[in-house]
Design a protein around this motif. Sequence first.
Motif, PDB file in Angstrom:
ATOM      1  N   VAL A   1       7.411   2.953   5.528  1.00  0.00           N
ATOM      2  CA  VAL A   1       6.070   3.076   4.945  1.00  0.00           C
ATOM      3  C   VAL A   1       5.251   1.781   5.057  1.00  0.00           C
ATOM      4  N   LEU A   2       5.911   0.668   5.432  1.00  0.00           N
ATOM      5  CA  LEU A   2       5.194  -0.615   5.520  1.00  0.00           C
ATOM      6  C   LEU A   2       5.359  -1.240   6.902  1.00  0.00           C
ATOM      7  N   SER A   3       4.394  -2.097   7.241  1.00  0.00           N
ATOM      8  CA  SER A   3       4.451  -2.831   8.501  1.00  0.00           C
ATOM      9  C   SER A   3       4.140  -4.302   8.239  1.00  0.00           C
ATOM     10  N   GLU A   4       4.763  -5.181   8.982  1.00  0.00           N
ATOM     11  CA  GLU A   4       4.469  -6.599   8.838  1.00  0.00           C
ATOM     12  C   GLU A   4       3.004  -6.861   9.211  1.00  0.00           C
ATOM     13  N   GLY A   5       2.324  -7.659   8.390  1.00  0.00           N
ATOM     14  CA  GLY A   5       0.910  -7.941   8.611  1.00  0.00           C
ATOM     15  C   GLY A   5      -0.010  -7.014   7.842  1.00  0.00           C
ATOM     16  N   GLU A   6       0.540  -5.981   7.244  1.00  0.00           N
ATOM     17  CA  GLU A   6      -0.261  -5.009   6.496  1.00  0.00           C
ATOM     18  C   GLU A   6      -0.721  -5.605   5.164  1.00  0.00           C
ATOM     19  N   ASP A   7      -1.965  -5.338   4.812  1.00  0.00           N
ATOM     20  CA  ASP A   7      -2.497  -5.775   3.522  1.00  0.00           C
ATOM     21  C   ASP A   7      -2.189  -4.719   2.462  1.00  0.00           C
ATOM     22  N   VAL A   8      -1.674  -5.166   1.313  1.00  0.00           N
ATOM     23  CA  VAL A   8      -1.293  -4.236   0.247  1.00  0.00           C
ATOM     24  C   VAL A   8      -1.706  -4.805  -1.106  1.00  0.00           C
ATOM     25  N   LYS A   9      -1.795  -3.900  -2.098  1.00  0.00           N
ATOM     26  CA  LYS A   9      -1.990  -4.315  -3.477  1.00  0.00           C
ATOM     27  C   LYS A   9      -0.652  -4.219  -4.199  1.00  0.00           C
ATOM     28  N   VAL A  10      -0.369  -5.222  -5.023  1.00  0.00           N
ATOM     29  CA  VAL A  10       0.903  -5.246  -5.731  1.00  0.00           C
ATOM     30  C   VAL A  10       0.674  -5.590  -7.198  1.00  0.00           C
TER      31      VAL A  10
END
Length: 416
Positions: A334-343
């Motif tokens: 579900v995730l990729s390196e470099g992806e912007d996310v909220k945590v």
Amino acid sequence: MDEDNTNQVENKNAMADALNSVHDVKVGDIVKGEILAIDDDKQLIVGIQGTGVEGVVPVKELASQPVADINEVAKVGDVLDLVVISTIGKDKENGSYLLSKRRLEARKVWSEIQDKFNAGENITAPVTEVVKGGLVVDAGVRGFIPASMIQDHFVDDLNAYKGKELELKIIEIEPSENRLILSHRAIVEAAKAEQREQVLATLKAGDTVEGTVARLTSFGAFVDLGGIDGLVHVSEISFERVEKPSDVLKVGQKVTVKVLSVDADRERISLSIKATLPEPWTGIEEKAPAGSVLEGTVKRLTTFGAFVEVFPGVEGLVHISQISHQHIATPNEVLSEGEDVKVKVLEVNPDAHRLALSIKALTPKPSSEENHSAPKAETNHYQDNNSSYQDNDDGGFTLGDLIGDELKHSTDNDQK
């Protein structure tokens, strides 16, 4: 003896003396010549003192540099030191000798340069011409600097040196062939060697100094400290992860560095740019308190979770169980390196440089999801640049520590 006979004898003696003096003038002699006339602005007619004969000094033999106006450098009545180059014609009694002021001065210059060469001294001379293969300088005589002897590195544009005055080491001198080979590179290298010794003698671990980025490699940056380079390893460039030094530094850039170590015997200096920057974890409890929501970038994916950078140099762990409400086998589903996310910040441990984060806590739980128990904790071992995260380490975060009240709250709701 009557008066007429006496005069005849005196005239003969005077002529004999004049003839004898003429024969005394030889090629190579140094003589004094009084300027009697300036002929068509092209040459000087001079009387060679003490000989009664005349000589000619062409304008090109007046000085080492071209003479635009002969009247500016010579006038009738001047007495010049000259060297005899050759004879002109066959009538030596009325004389004519080709004379040179330029060659006499050059002879003196060659002698001075030879003395300096023997003494190991340097000379200074301006660059007058750029030719194929190097530079021509005026050292009183013509000198030549081969291109390989201009600098301690390749010089792309030799014209940049035209008109400049350079300090030069004498490499080869041969006056009889008008050959003078010089080197500016030797001066540069000697100066850098002296600077290198001074830097190594005074620099010590813990010092903070200024430098210039000299070279970039895949493993770091070489910084010129003034005669000697020190290495900033890629891991010491920034608190942020740097893949290539060229991504953040440029050759010629001024930088502040901290000295980590000095090995004078091997002439090696270890430096750090990172050590001069503010510690990114300072005040992290205020910048990222538990319960706060931050934006970050996925830097690394592992089997047990994702490391998300929320501030430059500050990464937190989103455990695999905190990525999604749905069960996932690996984070890269579900995730990729470099992806912007909220945590969401679950817990902060500033001393250990650890942040427990959650993506799942910011997303709605699917209504169809039925979980009757919390996922079983798996023992994972993983390590960041600055500290180790370990699920079963008493000094670190356990799975319960990582998930905290969020997991408990989620489990209670599932069991209702």
